[in-house]
Each structure stands twice: as C-alpha cells, then as structure tokens.
Scaffold this motif. Structure first.
Motif, short mmCIF file in Angstrom:
data_model
loop_
_atom_site.label_atom_id
_atom_site.label_comp_id
_atom_site.label_asym_id
_atom_site.label_seq_id
_atom_site.Cartn_x
_atom_site.Cartn_y
_atom_site.Cartn_z
N TRP A 127 0.83 -1.37 -0.13
CA TRP A 127 -0.05 -0.02 -0.01
C TRP A 127 0.91 1.36 -0.07
O TRP A 127 1.83 1.52 0.67
N CYS A 128 0.59 2.25 -0.84
CA CYS A 128 1.40 3.61 -0.95
C CYS A 128 1.16 4.23 0.30
O CYS A 128 1.85 5.19 0.54
N GLY A 129 -0.02 4.06 1.02
CA GLY A 129 -0.33 4.92 2.27
C GLY A 129 -1.46 6.09 1.75
O GLY A 129 -1.73 6.65 2.84
N ALA A 167 -7.06 7.46 -0.92
CA ALA A 167 -7.90 7.27 -2.09
C ALA A 167 -7.76 5.72 -2.39
O ALA A 167 -8.76 5.24 -2.78
N CYS A 168 -6.48 5.36 -2.31
CA CYS A 168 -6.34 3.92 -2.85
C CYS A 168 -6.98 3.02 -1.89
O CYS A 168 -7.66 1.84 -2.28
N GLU A 169 -6.89 3.22 -0.69
CA GLU A 169 -7.69 2.51 0.43
C GLU A 169 -9.23 2.43 0.13
O GLU A 169 -9.84 1.55 0.26
N THR A 183 4.65 -2.76 -5.27
CA THR A 183 3.90 -1.37 -5.53
C THR A 183 2.43 -1.65 -4.96
O THR A 183 1.97 -2.71 -4.63
N CYS A 184 1.94 -0.38 -5.04
CA CYS A 184 0.38 -0.41 -4.34
C CYS A 184 -0.39 -0.79 -5.58
O CYS A 184 -0.37 -0.28 -6.68
N PRO A 185 -1.14 -1.98 -5.39
CA PRO A 185 -1.87 -2.43 -6.31
C PRO A 185 -2.94 -1.37 -7.12
O PRO A 185 -3.34 -1.50 -8.13
N VAL A 186 -3.29 -0.33 -6.42
CA VAL A 186 -4.18 0.57 -6.81
C VAL A 186 -3.55 1.53 -7.73
O VAL A 186 -3.99 1.71 -8.79
N CYS A 187 -2.33 2.25 -7.17
CA CYS A 187 -1.96 3.44 -8.08
C CYS A 187 -0.73 3.04 -8.70
O CYS A 187 -0.22 3.86 -9.48
N GLY A 188 -0.33 1.96 -8.30
CA GLY A 188 1.06 1.63 -8.95
C GLY A 188 2.47 2.26 -8.36
O GLY A 188 3.40 1.88 -8.88
N SER A 189 2.31 3.16 -7.56
CA SER A 189 3.59 3.69 -6.91
C SER A 189 4.01 2.86 -5.99
O SER A 189 3.35 1.91 -5.56
N ALA A 190 5.30 3.33 -5.53
CA ALA A 190 6.03 2.25 -4.49
C ALA A 190 5.03 2.11 -3.20
O ALA A 190 4.60 2.97 -2.56
#
Ligand SMILES: [Zn+2]
Length: 487
Positions: free
Chosen positions: A440-442, A445-447, A469-476
C-alpha cells in the motif's frame, strides 16, 4: 463399555444432535452453542444478554489471565463511575464525533429533568482525563498506570451474544506518561500483552499491527490491534491499544511540572479487551459437537465419568472419588456421578460444554488398575495406569492447549494470500476466505477504492518489510496491509 447404552431414550442425545453444522450454518451453529452450552441467554431488552454461570466462569478465567499480566506490567485497578457528564464527551472533537451515534443518554432522574444530560459510558477516556488533571502535578507522579474492569454501553442495532451487544463487559486501561515515546512504548507493550494472552491462554493465533488512520480510535494518534481469523473467513478485532498522544491531555488540561521546571502536557494511552474475545474463542475452537475450550479458561478441565454397571459399582464410584480428590490440586475436576442419565448422555453433554478431557472408569478398567483418557478433540483416547493419573492428566491438558493453538495456527496460515495487482486483490478478497496481504502506498484514496470495490476493510498495517507497488495506483508500496471482511 464407553458407548451409549442401547436402552438410552432417543431424546437423551437430542440436545446435541440439534446443533446445526458448523461448516454449513455457521451463524446458527454459533447461536445454538451459546444457548445449549448455557453460556448466555437472551433478555427482553434488545441488545442485552444474560451471561449464565458457565459462560461467566469462562469470562472470570479470562479476566484472571489478563489481570495477572496487567499487574505484572505495573498496573493497578480502580473503578470510575458509569455516568459521564455531556460536557466531558464534547471536549475532544474527534472523540465526540466518533462516539455520538452510539451513546445512550440519561436525561431524567428522580422525576426531574437533569440540568446536564449524563452519558452512560461508552468508554472512559474523558472521565479518566478529568481526574488525571486533578491528580497529576509533577513528573514524580508519572507514569499513572490504571485499569478498570467494568461494563460499557454502545447503542447497537443488532445483537449477537458476546460479539455485538449493547451492554458489554470489558477492561479499559488508561495511562499517563511523561513523554510521547513512553506512551508509544506503553501502547505497544499492552498490544503484546493482548497477543500473548490470546495465543497462550486462549490458543488463538493473531495478527498484530497498527490500524490505518481511517480505522483508528476517535481521538487517538495511533491505534494498534490484534486480529483473529474466524472459521467463516472473517476477521475479529480482538483487542485494541491506543497511543492518544496529547489529544486528551490538551482537552482536559492534564499538565505536569517537569524536572526542567517547565509545565508540559502528559501523553496518554488507553487499551481494551471485551468479552467479544469469548465470542472468538467459541468460533475458533468449537465443532459440530459443541464448544471446545482450551484448558486455561475451561471452568471444568477434566470430567470423570464412572461406568456404573454390575457388582463393582460401589468400588468404581469409590475409586472415581479418590481420583477426583487427587486431581483437584492440579486441575478443575468434576465427578459426574449422576445416576438418572446414562454415561453416553454424559459424554455428549460434557462434549457440548467443551470440557477438554474426559476420564472414564468402568469395572473392567478398575480390575486392570487403569483409567481411560479421552481428549475433547483430535482422538488420542488412551488408557493410563491409575497410579499415574495426575501426571497423565496434567500432561494431557498441556498437550491439548498446544494442539488447539497449532490447529488454529495452521488454519490462519493457510488463509493468508498475497495479491500484487488490483485485479488479484479484488479477486482474492472476493473468492478467498481470510486475510489478503497487499502493498500500500499509504494514500487514503487507494484505500477507499479497494474498500468500495471489495467490501473488505484494511485490518492492520504490519511491521514486516515491504516490496513492490501499491496495487491501486502503482506507486511504490510503503506498507504491508492485511485486508479482510470483519465482524
Ligand atoms: Zn496507492
């Protein structure tokens, strides 16, 4: 000899047969076990249940296990009032917002309107805050480490005994510290106390970690949780511990004079475990024959069932009494010498009540100077010499406690899956029973996106190191999060 007699009336075992299948009708199974094992009963006030003596004894044993750990970590018990002035609850903004929907209010008393409504405590941070402001003056007064055992009320719409009730029993620890670091250490220490209690005394393995901000306690800086996995694949929050930072200290003006002669706010914590954990205990270990209790919290750890047939009846009964006496210093033992029911009926009755160990003694066993030990689950029926019965029972109870933990741990371990893409995450939560482990990117919104898409919630942020990566936004990814549907 140990089989139910053929002459036994059909209704003798009916109360056990009536329990629905745990795997097929989990909810009905739970209710049936609670009622038939005489743990709790319904009451005409919605949301309220009566805890019957057998259920209450389990709760008392749980209390003892927790209380011993609280004392060992420096805490003492006190008692605070049931009523909290409305103005207290309003003082911490997030706290009042979080609890407002579920607070019960007293507005009349003695035939008159009250000048200020009184809340029936939903939790007591505010009451402790008020008193700590009176009691704490100097750094020498710190830390203050107090726990209370009490009831609280939260206005719930649904009722499930132990799991969701309007009034419930719990403990709430409230501590005040000189520094934020000390409060953080205390919150983590008590989380570990809860983990140890769940795993050691209840044989329930848990995941422990921090709550995401969206799930934290109203008014807390950080909330920590232990989460257990139920057989239907849903998580049960079993205990929480909160670092409240200076939020309540500022709201209640809890200050102290530090050694550097400056006035500072204290940092506080709170932590709680309720009888909900007893609900978890029923769900995790029970089976189609009823309740299964780990010995540590079993009101009766070993039941002796003498097989009273033939000429040796009096000898068998005398030997059974002697075994009960020898066992009483090492195990909570019951001799079931009822004559109006058959041994078979007794077997299923004690099985339904979850007694960890049954000891059978018949005329032939007595002739051979042996007894039969039958653990409540897992087979392992065996004969042991009469002379060695105390050691054998003591060993069997320890084994049983450990076997329950290992069984539950195997279930938990096999019900955690990892997902690395959004599709995998959504599919895993939809199809898989249990926890889904994600990066999770933290970002909130992704949560929120995952929560909406799956109907599951992030149960905790784990300490483990993170990759990918965060499965929603793709960032680390910055954290590892465990998602699950939850009670
Ligand atoms: Zn993200």
């Amino acid at each position: 000899m140990s089989q139910p007699s053929a002459a036994q009336p059909a209704e003798d075992r009916g109360h056990v047969r009536e329990i629905p299948s745990k795997s097929q009708q989990f909810g009905d199974w739970y209710t049936a076990v609670v009622l038939k094992a005489e743990l709790a009963d319904y009451y005409p006030v919605r949301g309220c249940t009566v805890i019957r003596p057998y259920g209450y004894t389990i709760w008392e044993l749980m209390q003892q296990g927790l209380d011993r750990r609280f004392k060992a970590t420096g805490h003492t018990n006190a008692y605070f009032p049931l009523f909290i002035p409305q103005s207290f609850l309003q003082r911490e903004a997030q706290h009042v917002e979080g609890f407002a929907p579920e607070v019960a209010w007293v507005t009349r008393g003695g035939g008159e309107e009250l000048s200020e409504p009184l809340a029936v405590r939903p939790t007591s941070e505010t009451a402790f805050g008020h008193m700590y402001a009176r009691w704490i003056r100097s750094y020498r007064d710190l830390p203050v480490l107090i726990n209370q055992w009490c009831n609280v009320v939260r206005w719930e719409k649904a009722t499930r005994p132990f799991l969701r009730t309007m009034e419930f029993l719990w403990q709430e620890g409230h501590t005040a510290h000189r520094t934020g670091d000390e409060a953080e250490a205390e919150a983590l220490r008590m989380l570990d106390v809860y983990r140890d209690f769940a795993e050691t005394d209840l044989s329930i393995p848990v995941l422990a970690g921090r709550k995401p901000d969206s799930e934290k306690f109203p008014g807390a800086l950080h909330s920590y949780t232990i989460e257990a996995l139920m057989p239907d694949g849903q998580a049960l929050q079993a205990g929480t511990s909160h670092n409240l930072g200076q939020n309540f200290a500022r709201a209640f003006n809890i200050k102290f004079l530090d050694s550097d002669n400056t006035e500072k706010y204290v940092s506080t914590t709170s932590w709680g475990v309720s009888w909900r954990m007893l609900g978890g205990l029923i769900m995790v270990h029970g089976d189609d024959r009823g309740l299964v209790l780990p010995p540590t919290v079993a009101p009766i750890q070993a039941v002796i069932v003498p097989i009273l047939t033939g000429k040796a009846q009096a000898d068998v009964l005398a030997a059974s009494r002697s075994i009960a006496e020898r066992l009483s210093p090492i195990a909570r033992t019951r001799l079931d010498d009822r004559t109006e029911v058959t041994p078979g009926w007794k077997f299923s009755d004690w099985e339904m009540r979850g007694v960890p160990l049954r000891i059978e003694l018949g005329p032939r066993d007595l002739g051979q100077r042996q007894v039969i030990l039958v653990p409540r689950v897992g087979g392992g029926r065996r004969s042991v010499p009469l002379d060695g019965v105390t050691d054998a029972v003591s060993g069997a109870l320890q084994e049983f406690q450990q076997a329950l933990f290992l069984q539950a741990k195997a279930y938990l371990d096999s019900h955690i899956v990892s997902a690395s893409t959004r599709e995998e995450a959504v599919a895993a939560i939809a199809e898989h029973k249990g926890f889904v482990r994600l990066g999770w990117c933290g970002g909130a919104a992704c949560e929120e996106a995952l929560r909406n898409e799956t109907g599951a919630s992030p149960r905790l942020i784990s300490e483990e190191s993170v990759e990918g990566t965060c499965p929603v936004c793709g960032s680390a990814a910055r954290h590892v999060v465990y998602y699950a549907r939850a009670y």
